[in-house]
Write a protein that holds these residues in place. Structure first.
Motif, PDB file in Angstrom:
ATOM      1  N   GLY A 114       0.782  -1.236   0.000  1.00 62.49           N
ATOM      2  CA  GLY A 114       0.000   0.000   0.000  1.00 62.49           C
ATOM      3  C   GLY A 114       0.806   1.274   0.000  1.00 62.49           C
ATOM      4  N   TYR A 115       2.119   1.164  -0.117  1.00 54.87           N
ATOM      5  CA  TYR A 115       2.977   2.345  -0.125  1.00 54.87           C
ATOM      6  C   TYR A 115       3.161   2.873  -1.546  1.00 54.87           C
ATOM      7  N   TYR A 116       3.409   4.198  -1.632  1.00 58.47           N
ATOM      8  CA  TYR A 116       3.647   4.847  -2.920  1.00 58.47           C
ATOM      9  C   TYR A 116       4.882   5.725  -2.799  1.00 58.47           C
ATOM     10  N   SER A 117       5.704   5.744  -3.836  1.00 55.09           N
ATOM     11  CA  SER A 117       6.899   6.590  -3.855  1.00 55.09           C
ATOM     12  C   SER A 117       6.715   7.691  -4.886  1.00 55.09           C
ATOM     13  N   ASN A 118       7.740   8.512  -5.059  1.00 52.76           N
ATOM     14  CA  ASN A 118       7.653   9.650  -5.968  1.00 52.76           C
ATOM     15  C   ASN A 118       8.899   9.734  -6.821  1.00 52.76           C
ATOM     16  N   THR A 119       8.848  10.546  -7.847  1.00 51.36           N
ATOM     17  CA  THR A 119       9.970  10.655  -8.792  1.00 51.36           C
ATOM     18  C   THR A 119      11.071  11.581  -8.278  1.00 51.36           C
ATOM     19  N   LEU A 120      10.765  12.413  -7.270  1.00 58.75           N
ATOM     20  CA  LEU A 120      11.741  13.381  -6.787  1.00 58.75           C
ATOM     21  C   LEU A 120      12.716  12.778  -5.793  1.00 58.75           C
ATOM     22  N   SER A 122      13.102   8.815  -4.325  1.00 60.62           N
ATOM     23  CA  SER A 122      12.574   7.451  -4.235  1.00 60.62           C
ATOM     24  C   SER A 122      12.759   6.827  -2.855  1.00 60.62           C
ATOM     25  N   SER A 123      13.526   7.464  -1.989  1.00 59.24           N
ATOM     26  CA  SER A 123      13.730   6.930  -0.637  1.00 59.24           C
ATOM     27  C   SER A 123      12.518   7.175   0.267  1.00 59.24           C
ATOM     28  N   ILE A 124      11.647   8.108  -0.152  1.00 62.57           N
ATOM     29  CA  ILE A 124      10.507   8.502   0.687  1.00 62.57           C
ATOM     30  C   ILE A 124       9.241   7.868   0.136  1.00 62.57           C
TER      31      ILE A 124
END
Length: 448
Positions: A114-120, A122-124
Protein backbone atom coordinates in the motif's frame (compact mmCIF):
# COMPACT_ATOMS: atom_id res chain seq x y z
CA UNK A 1 14.50 -6.93 41.40
CA UNK A 2 13.70 -4.59 38.49
CA UNK A 3 10.87 -5.62 36.15
CA UNK A 4 11.98 -6.67 32.67
CA UNK A 5 9.54 -4.13 31.28
CA UNK A 6 11.63 -1.27 32.62
CA UNK A 7 14.81 -2.80 31.28
CA UNK A 8 13.10 -2.92 27.91
CA UNK A 9 12.19 0.78 28.20
CA UNK A 10 15.72 1.77 29.20
CA UNK A 11 17.25 -0.20 26.33
CA UNK A 12 14.80 1.33 23.84
CA UNK A 13 15.63 4.84 24.99
CA UNK A 14 19.33 4.09 24.78
CA UNK A 15 18.87 2.79 21.23
CA UNK A 16 17.14 5.99 20.17
CA UNK A 17 19.89 8.06 21.77
CA UNK A 18 22.51 6.01 19.93
CA UNK A 19 20.76 6.64 16.59
CA UNK A 20 19.89 10.28 17.27
CA UNK A 21 22.30 11.68 14.67
CA UNK A 22 20.91 9.40 11.98
CA UNK A 23 17.30 10.23 12.95
CA UNK A 24 17.99 13.96 12.85
CA UNK A 25 19.63 13.63 9.45
CA UNK A 26 16.65 11.69 8.06
CA UNK A 27 14.19 14.18 9.61
CA UNK A 28 16.08 17.09 8.05
CA UNK A 29 15.98 15.47 4.60
CA UNK A 30 12.25 14.80 4.93
CA UNK A 31 11.58 18.36 6.06
CA UNK A 32 13.45 19.79 3.08
CA UNK A 33 11.61 17.45 0.72
CA UNK A 34 8.11 18.43 1.87
CA UNK A 35 8.97 22.13 2.05
CA UNK A 36 10.46 22.13 -1.46
CA UNK A 37 7.53 20.12 -2.84
CA UNK A 38 4.73 22.32 -1.50
CA UNK A 39 6.10 25.81 -0.87
CA UNK A 40 4.62 27.07 -4.16
CA UNK A 41 1.10 26.08 -3.07
CA UNK A 42 -0.88 29.02 -1.72
CA UNK A 43 -2.67 26.81 0.82
CA UNK A 44 0.63 25.48 2.24
CA UNK A 45 2.18 27.21 5.27
CA UNK A 46 5.08 25.14 6.59
CA UNK A 47 6.35 21.76 7.85
CA UNK A 48 7.12 20.92 11.47
CA UNK A 49 8.63 17.73 12.83
CA UNK A 50 9.58 16.13 16.11
CA UNK A 51 11.54 13.02 16.99
CA UNK A 52 9.79 11.02 19.69
CA UNK A 53 11.04 12.15 23.09
CA UNK A 54 12.16 9.70 25.80
CA UNK A 55 9.18 10.68 27.97
CA UNK A 56 6.69 10.16 25.14
CA UNK A 57 8.20 6.79 24.16
CA UNK A 58 8.24 5.58 27.76
CA UNK A 59 4.56 6.50 28.13
CA UNK A 60 3.61 4.83 24.85
CA UNK A 61 5.37 1.58 25.73
CA UNK A 62 3.48 1.45 29.02
CA UNK A 63 0.14 2.55 27.58
CA UNK A 64 0.09 0.06 24.68
CA UNK A 65 2.10 -2.88 26.18
CA UNK A 66 4.74 -2.63 23.46
CA UNK A 67 7.07 -4.76 25.59
CA UNK A 68 4.79 -7.77 25.08
CA UNK A 69 4.11 -6.95 21.45
CA UNK A 70 7.63 -6.31 20.10
CA UNK A 71 9.89 -8.22 22.55
CA UNK A 72 13.12 -6.37 21.64
CA UNK A 73 14.02 -2.67 21.41
CA UNK A 74 15.24 -3.17 17.81
CA UNK A 75 11.89 -4.66 16.80
CA UNK A 76 10.05 -1.82 18.54
CA UNK A 77 11.96 0.90 16.70
CA UNK A 78 11.54 -0.94 13.40
CA UNK A 79 7.76 -1.04 13.79
CA UNK A 80 7.08 2.24 15.61
CA UNK A 81 5.04 4.19 13.09
CA UNK A 82 5.63 7.66 14.52
CA UNK A 83 9.28 7.57 15.57
CA UNK A 84 9.48 10.80 13.58
CA UNK A 85 6.32 12.86 13.40
CA UNK A 86 5.75 15.40 10.61
CA UNK A 87 3.01 17.96 10.36
CA UNK A 88 2.18 19.88 7.20
CA UNK A 89 0.32 23.02 8.24
CA UNK A 90 -2.19 24.90 6.11
CA UNK A 91 -4.46 27.86 6.77
CA UNK A 92 -7.96 26.43 6.82
CA UNK A 93 -9.76 23.14 7.37
CA UNK A 94 -10.82 22.96 3.73
CA UNK A 95 -7.14 23.34 2.73
CA UNK A 96 -6.33 20.01 4.40
CA UNK A 97 -7.97 18.05 1.58
CA UNK A 98 -6.10 20.22 -0.96
CA UNK A 99 -2.77 19.28 0.60
CA UNK A 100 -3.78 15.62 0.72
CA UNK A 101 -4.71 15.68 -2.99
CA UNK A 102 -1.34 17.33 -3.76
CA UNK A 103 0.39 14.46 -1.90
CA UNK A 104 -1.58 11.83 -3.82
CA UNK A 105 -0.54 13.45 -7.12
CA UNK A 106 3.11 13.62 -6.06
CA UNK A 107 3.33 10.05 -4.72
CA UNK A 108 2.08 8.24 -7.80
CA UNK A 109 4.43 5.22 -8.05
CA UNK A 110 2.88 2.15 -6.46
CA UNK A 111 5.13 0.07 -4.21
CA UNK A 112 4.44 -2.88 -1.89
CA UNK A 113 2.00 -3.04 1.06
CA UNK A 114 0.00 0.00 0.00
CA UNK A 115 2.98 2.34 -0.13
CA UNK A 116 3.65 4.85 -2.92
CA UNK A 117 6.90 6.59 -3.85
CA UNK A 118 7.65 9.65 -5.97
CA UNK A 119 9.97 10.66 -8.79
CA UNK A 120 11.74 13.38 -6.79
CA UNK A 121 13.09 11.21 -3.97
CA UNK A 122 12.57 7.45 -4.23
CA UNK A 123 13.73 6.93 -0.64
CA UNK A 124 10.51 8.50 0.69
CA UNK A 125 7.28 6.47 0.59
CA UNK A 126 3.79 7.06 1.93
CA UNK A 127 1.01 4.56 2.62
CA UNK A 128 -1.87 6.00 0.63
CA UNK A 129 -4.21 3.00 0.47
CA UNK A 130 -5.65 3.84 3.91
CA UNK A 131 -8.87 5.81 4.00
CA UNK A 132 -8.42 9.53 4.72
CA UNK A 133 -9.27 11.41 6.80
CA UNK A 134 -9.10 8.86 9.61
CA UNK A 135 -11.47 8.85 12.57
CA UNK A 136 -9.68 9.23 15.89
CA UNK A 137 -10.74 7.64 19.16
CA UNK A 138 -12.27 10.96 20.18
CA UNK A 139 -14.55 10.79 17.13
CA UNK A 140 -12.93 13.62 15.17
CA UNK A 141 -11.27 13.42 11.76
CA UNK A 142 -7.57 13.73 11.03
CA UNK A 143 -5.35 13.33 7.97
CA UNK A 144 -2.69 10.91 9.26
CA UNK A 145 -0.47 9.00 6.82
CA UNK A 146 2.15 6.35 7.60
CA UNK A 147 5.48 6.99 5.91
CA UNK A 148 8.73 5.14 5.41
CA UNK A 149 12.25 6.30 4.59
CA UNK A 150 14.50 3.63 3.01
CA UNK A 151 18.02 4.35 1.81
CA UNK A 152 20.94 1.92 1.75
CA UNK A 153 20.88 0.20 5.15
CA UNK A 154 18.73 2.87 6.82
CA UNK A 155 15.00 2.31 7.28
CA UNK A 156 12.95 4.70 9.45
CA UNK A 157 9.21 4.98 9.91
CA UNK A 158 7.53 8.35 10.20
CA UNK A 159 4.01 9.70 10.48
CA UNK A 160 2.71 12.58 8.36
CA UNK A 161 -0.24 14.68 9.53
CA UNK A 162 -2.02 17.48 7.70
CA UNK A 163 -3.50 20.16 9.93
CA UNK A 164 -5.07 23.58 9.56
CA UNK A 165 -4.23 26.31 12.06
CA UNK A 166 -7.32 25.69 14.21
CA UNK A 167 -6.73 21.94 14.14
CA UNK A 168 -3.14 22.45 15.29
CA UNK A 169 -4.56 24.36 18.23
CA UNK A 170 -7.25 21.72 18.78
CA UNK A 171 -4.65 18.95 18.70
CA UNK A 172 -2.70 20.63 21.49
CA UNK A 173 -5.85 20.98 23.60
CA UNK A 174 -6.93 17.39 23.00
CA UNK A 175 -3.45 16.00 23.67
CA UNK A 176 -2.74 18.00 26.82
CA UNK A 177 -6.22 18.01 28.38
CA UNK A 178 -7.40 14.50 27.57
CA UNK A 179 -4.60 12.27 26.36
CA UNK A 180 -2.13 13.52 28.98
CA UNK A 181 -4.69 13.88 31.76
CA UNK A 182 -5.18 10.59 33.54
CA UNK A 183 -7.61 12.10 36.05
CA UNK A 184 -10.33 12.90 33.53
CA UNK A 185 -11.62 9.33 33.46
CA UNK A 186 -13.98 9.96 36.37
CA UNK A 187 -15.92 12.55 34.38
CA UNK A 188 -15.06 11.41 30.87
CA UNK A 189 -18.48 12.15 29.31
CA UNK A 190 -18.43 15.68 30.69
CA UNK A 191 -14.93 16.31 29.35
CA UNK A 192 -15.80 14.94 25.93
CA UNK A 193 -18.94 17.10 25.73
CA UNK A 194 -16.86 20.17 26.55
CA UNK A 195 -14.16 19.19 24.07
CA UNK A 196 -16.74 18.60 21.36
CA UNK A 197 -18.14 22.07 21.99
CA UNK A 198 -14.63 23.56 21.76
CA UNK A 199 -14.06 21.72 18.47
CA UNK A 200 -17.29 23.14 17.03
CA UNK A 201 -16.26 26.63 18.10
CA UNK A 202 -12.86 26.23 16.44
CA UNK A 203 -14.52 25.06 13.23
CA UNK A 204 -16.62 28.24 13.27
CA UNK A 205 -13.50 30.34 13.87
CA UNK A 206 -11.86 28.58 10.92
CA UNK A 207 -14.76 29.57 8.66
CA UNK A 208 -14.63 33.16 9.90
CA UNK A 209 -10.87 33.35 9.35
CA UNK A 210 -11.31 32.00 5.84
CA UNK A 211 -13.91 34.68 5.07
CA UNK A 212 -11.54 37.37 6.35
CA UNK A 213 -8.61 35.91 4.39
CA UNK A 214 -10.59 35.65 1.15
CA UNK A 215 -11.88 39.16 1.68
CA UNK A 216 -8.45 40.67 2.30
CA UNK A 217 -6.88 38.59 -0.45
CA UNK A 218 -9.28 40.07 -2.99
CA UNK A 219 -8.94 43.66 -1.84
CA UNK A 220 -7.82 46.33 -4.24
CA UNK A 221 -7.71 49.72 -2.56
CA UNK A 222 -7.54 51.47 -5.96
CA UNK A 223 -10.84 49.93 -7.05
CA UNK A 224 -13.63 52.28 -5.94
CA UNK A 225 -16.38 49.76 -6.67
CA UNK A 226 -14.57 47.13 -4.63
CA UNK A 227 -14.15 49.62 -1.80
CA UNK A 228 -17.91 50.14 -1.67
CA UNK A 229 -18.53 46.40 -1.56
CA UNK A 230 -16.00 46.02 1.25
CA UNK A 231 -17.54 48.80 3.33
CA UNK A 232 -21.03 47.40 2.88
CA UNK A 233 -19.94 43.88 3.69
CA UNK A 234 -18.15 45.02 6.84
CA UNK A 235 -21.15 47.03 8.05
CA UNK A 236 -23.52 44.16 7.36
CA UNK A 237 -21.32 41.85 9.43
CA UNK A 238 -21.18 44.37 12.30
CA UNK A 239 -24.96 44.88 12.31
CA UNK A 240 -25.58 41.14 12.16
CA UNK A 241 -23.19 40.42 15.04
CA UNK A 242 -24.61 43.19 17.25
CA UNK A 243 -28.20 42.07 16.83
CA UNK A 244 -27.65 38.32 16.84
CA UNK A 245 -25.98 38.71 20.26
CA UNK A 246 -28.84 40.82 21.60
CA UNK A 247 -31.48 38.45 20.19
CA UNK A 248 -29.75 35.47 21.79
CA UNK A 249 -29.53 37.25 25.14
CA UNK A 250 -33.20 38.24 25.24
CA UNK A 251 -35.02 35.56 23.26
CA UNK A 252 -32.72 32.60 23.92
CA UNK A 253 -32.25 31.53 20.30
CA UNK A 254 -30.84 32.91 17.07
CA UNK A 255 -32.21 33.24 13.56
CA UNK A 256 -30.49 33.64 10.22
CA UNK A 257 -30.95 37.24 9.07
CA UNK A 258 -27.61 37.87 7.31
CA UNK A 259 -29.33 38.49 3.96
CA UNK A 260 -31.68 40.94 5.63
CA UNK A 261 -28.78 42.96 7.05
CA UNK A 262 -27.33 43.14 3.52
CA UNK A 263 -30.62 44.71 2.36
CA UNK A 264 -30.58 47.14 5.29
CA UNK A 265 -27.04 48.28 4.50
CA UNK A 266 -27.85 48.80 0.80
CA UNK A 267 -30.89 50.88 1.76
CA UNK A 268 -29.03 52.97 4.33
CA UNK A 269 -26.18 53.69 1.92
CA UNK A 270 -28.65 54.86 -0.73
CA UNK A 271 -30.22 57.15 1.86
CA UNK A 272 -26.78 58.68 2.43
CA UNK A 273 -26.62 60.48 -0.90
CA UNK A 274 -24.86 60.08 -4.29
CA UNK A 275 -22.53 57.15 -4.76
CA UNK A 276 -19.26 59.05 -4.53
CA UNK A 277 -16.20 57.98 -2.58
CA UNK A 278 -16.53 60.90 -0.15
CA UNK A 279 -20.19 60.12 0.52
CA UNK A 280 -19.45 56.43 1.03
CA UNK A 281 -16.71 57.14 3.56
CA UNK A 282 -18.81 59.69 5.43
CA UNK A 283 -21.86 57.45 5.39
CA UNK A 284 -19.79 54.53 6.62
CA UNK A 285 -18.49 56.56 9.57
CA UNK A 286 -21.96 57.91 10.33
CA UNK A 287 -23.44 54.40 10.49
CA UNK A 288 -20.47 53.06 12.44
CA UNK A 289 -20.86 55.76 15.08
CA UNK A 290 -24.57 55.03 15.31
CA UNK A 291 -23.87 51.29 15.74
CA UNK A 292 -21.45 52.04 18.58
CA UNK A 293 -24.30 53.77 20.40
CA UNK A 294 -26.77 50.97 19.62
CA UNK A 295 -24.30 48.33 20.81
CA UNK A 296 -24.40 49.84 24.30
CA UNK A 297 -28.19 50.31 24.40
CA UNK A 298 -30.79 47.91 25.72
CA UNK A 299 -33.05 46.67 22.94
CA UNK A 300 -36.40 44.96 23.49
CA UNK A 301 -37.52 42.46 20.86
CA UNK A 302 -40.91 41.70 22.37
CA UNK A 303 -42.42 45.17 21.95
CA UNK A 304 -44.70 46.38 19.18
CA UNK A 305 -43.50 48.75 16.48
CA UNK A 306 -45.75 51.81 16.66
CA UNK A 307 -46.34 54.63 14.19
CA UNK A 308 -47.41 58.01 15.53
CA UNK A 309 -49.47 58.96 12.48
CA UNK A 310 -51.13 57.56 9.38
CA UNK A 311 -48.84 56.50 6.54
CA UNK A 312 -49.47 58.03 3.11
CA UNK A 313 -48.10 56.22 0.08
CA UNK A 314 -46.63 57.57 -3.14
CA UNK A 315 -48.25 55.09 -5.55
CA UNK A 316 -50.11 51.78 -5.87
CA UNK A 317 -46.91 49.70 -5.57
CA UNK A 318 -45.81 51.18 -2.25
CA UNK A 319 -49.41 51.11 -0.98
CA UNK A 320 -49.83 47.39 -1.68
CA UNK A 321 -46.44 46.46 -0.28
CA UNK A 322 -46.69 48.81 2.70
CA UNK A 323 -50.19 47.82 3.87
CA UNK A 324 -49.31 44.13 3.70
CA UNK A 325 -46.06 44.59 5.64
CA UNK A 326 -47.97 46.54 8.28
CA UNK A 327 -50.39 43.62 8.63
CA UNK A 328 -47.55 41.34 9.77
CA UNK A 329 -44.93 43.71 11.18
CA UNK A 330 -45.92 42.90 14.77
CA UNK A 331 -46.66 39.22 14.07
CA UNK A 332 -43.70 38.04 11.97
CA UNK A 333 -40.50 38.21 14.05
CA UNK A 334 -38.18 38.62 11.05
CA UNK A 335 -40.15 41.59 9.66
CA UNK A 336 -40.32 43.07 13.14
CA UNK A 337 -36.57 42.71 13.64
CA UNK A 338 -35.85 44.04 10.14
CA UNK A 339 -37.63 47.35 10.71
CA UNK A 340 -36.49 47.64 14.32
CA UNK A 341 -32.90 47.63 13.02
CA UNK A 342 -33.68 50.24 10.32
CA UNK A 343 -35.54 52.50 12.75
CA UNK A 344 -32.75 52.31 15.35
CA UNK A 345 -29.93 52.98 12.89
CA UNK A 346 -31.72 55.79 11.05
CA UNK A 347 -33.25 57.07 14.31
CA UNK A 348 -36.04 59.62 14.37
CA UNK A 349 -39.35 59.28 12.52
CA UNK A 350 -40.60 55.70 11.99
CA UNK A 351 -43.19 56.77 9.42
CA UNK A 352 -40.60 58.63 7.36
CA UNK A 353 -38.16 55.70 7.48
CA UNK A 354 -40.87 53.16 6.64
CA UNK A 355 -41.96 55.16 3.59
CA UNK A 356 -38.32 55.66 2.65
CA UNK A 357 -37.71 51.92 2.55
CA UNK A 358 -40.82 51.32 0.40
CA UNK A 359 -39.59 53.97 -2.08
CA UNK A 360 -36.18 52.29 -2.11
CA UNK A 361 -37.79 48.90 -2.83
CA UNK A 362 -39.83 50.43 -5.65
CA UNK A 363 -36.68 51.99 -7.06
CA UNK A 364 -34.92 48.60 -7.29
CA UNK A 365 -37.55 47.26 -9.69
CA UNK A 366 -38.61 50.48 -11.43
CA UNK A 367 -35.11 51.48 -12.52
CA UNK A 368 -34.37 47.99 -13.83
CA UNK A 369 -37.53 47.94 -15.96
CA UNK A 370 -36.86 51.50 -17.17
CA UNK A 371 -33.39 50.41 -18.28
CA UNK A 372 -34.90 47.51 -20.26
CA UNK A 373 -37.29 49.87 -22.06
CA UNK A 374 -34.91 52.80 -22.50
CA UNK A 375 -33.89 51.96 -26.07
CA UNK A 376 -37.25 50.60 -27.21
CA UNK A 377 -39.36 52.41 -29.80
CA UNK A 378 -42.14 53.12 -27.32
CA UNK A 379 -43.62 56.46 -26.26
CA UNK A 380 -42.91 57.58 -22.71
CA UNK A 381 -46.54 57.38 -21.58
CA UNK A 382 -46.78 53.84 -22.96
CA UNK A 383 -43.55 52.88 -21.18
CA UNK A 384 -45.09 54.08 -17.93
CA UNK A 385 -48.13 51.92 -18.62
CA UNK A 386 -45.92 48.86 -19.16
CA UNK A 387 -43.91 49.63 -16.03
CA UNK A 388 -47.08 50.08 -13.97
CA UNK A 389 -48.46 46.70 -15.14
CA UNK A 390 -45.25 44.86 -14.27
CA UNK A 391 -44.82 46.67 -10.94
CA UNK A 392 -48.41 45.83 -10.03
CA UNK A 393 -47.75 42.16 -10.75
CA UNK A 394 -44.58 42.22 -8.60
CA UNK A 395 -46.60 43.70 -5.73
CA UNK A 396 -49.27 41.01 -6.15
CA UNK A 397 -46.62 38.30 -5.98
CA UNK A 398 -45.26 39.80 -2.78
CA UNK A 399 -48.70 40.04 -1.19
CA UNK A 400 -49.38 36.33 -1.70
CA UNK A 401 -46.92 35.35 1.04
CA UNK A 402 -45.41 38.58 2.48
CA UNK A 403 -42.12 36.70 2.90
CA UNK A 404 -39.12 38.82 3.90
CA UNK A 405 -36.92 36.68 1.64
CA UNK A 406 -38.72 38.28 -1.31
CA UNK A 407 -36.71 41.49 -0.80
CA UNK A 408 -33.31 39.83 -0.40
CA UNK A 409 -30.74 41.11 -2.87
CA UNK A 410 -30.35 37.78 -4.68
CA UNK A 411 -34.13 37.43 -5.18
CA UNK A 412 -34.51 41.02 -6.41
CA UNK A 413 -31.73 40.38 -8.96
CA UNK A 414 -33.31 37.08 -9.94
CA UNK A 415 -36.72 38.67 -10.57
CA UNK A 416 -35.23 41.63 -12.46
CA UNK A 417 -33.26 39.16 -14.58
CA UNK A 418 -36.48 37.32 -15.45
CA UNK A 419 -38.18 40.59 -16.40
CA UNK A 420 -35.24 41.53 -18.64
CA UNK A 421 -35.53 38.22 -20.49
CA UNK A 422 -39.28 38.62 -20.94
CA UNK A 423 -38.86 42.15 -22.36
CA UNK A 424 -35.90 41.45 -24.61
CA UNK A 425 -38.07 40.99 -27.73
CA UNK A 426 -40.56 43.72 -26.84
CA UNK A 427 -39.49 46.53 -29.16
CA UNK A 428 -42.78 48.36 -29.73
CA UNK A 429 -46.00 48.99 -27.85
CA UNK A 430 -47.79 46.54 -30.16
CA UNK A 431 -45.26 43.87 -29.16
CA UNK A 432 -46.22 44.52 -25.56
CA UNK A 433 -49.97 44.28 -26.29
CA UNK A 434 -49.47 40.95 -28.08
CA UNK A 435 -47.34 39.48 -25.32
CA UNK A 436 -48.75 41.26 -22.26
CA UNK A 437 -50.84 38.37 -20.98
CA UNK A 438 -47.99 35.86 -21.42
CA UNK A 439 -45.44 38.11 -19.66
CA UNK A 440 -47.71 38.85 -16.71
CA UNK A 441 -48.63 35.17 -16.39
CA UNK A 442 -44.92 34.30 -16.32
CA UNK A 443 -44.42 36.80 -13.52
CA UNK A 444 -47.46 35.43 -11.69
CA UNK A 445 -45.80 32.00 -11.65
CA UNK A 446 -42.59 33.48 -10.18
CA UNK A 447 -41.72 32.36 -6.67
CA UNK A 448 -38.68 32.98 -4.49
Amino acid sequence: MKLELFDFIDESLALIEKNSDMLNEVAGELERFFNNSFFIKDHFLNVNYRIKSPESLREKILRYNFYLKYKTPENLLHNLSDLIGFRIECRFIEDEVKIYNDIVKLFSIKEEDGYYSNTLNSSIMLKLDDRQPQIQKNGFEIYKIDGKYKKDDIEVNFELQIKSLVNVFWGEIDHRVLYKNFNYMLTEDFFRDIMSSIKDSLAMIDRQLMVVFNHLNGMDASDAANKKVQLKSLLSKIIHDIYITKVRQEIGFVIDFKKSTDVIVNYIFMQGGPEESKNYSENFLRILNRLNVIGNNDISFNKYIDFDREIFYNDDFTRKIGTNILSVINKDFRWNLFFKIIFEIEDGDNVHNFRGFLIYLRYLYHESIMLCLSKKDIEDNKKEEIIHSIMDKIADNFCREIDIDFINECNVKKLNGKIQKLLIDINTYNDWLKNREFILNELTDYSI
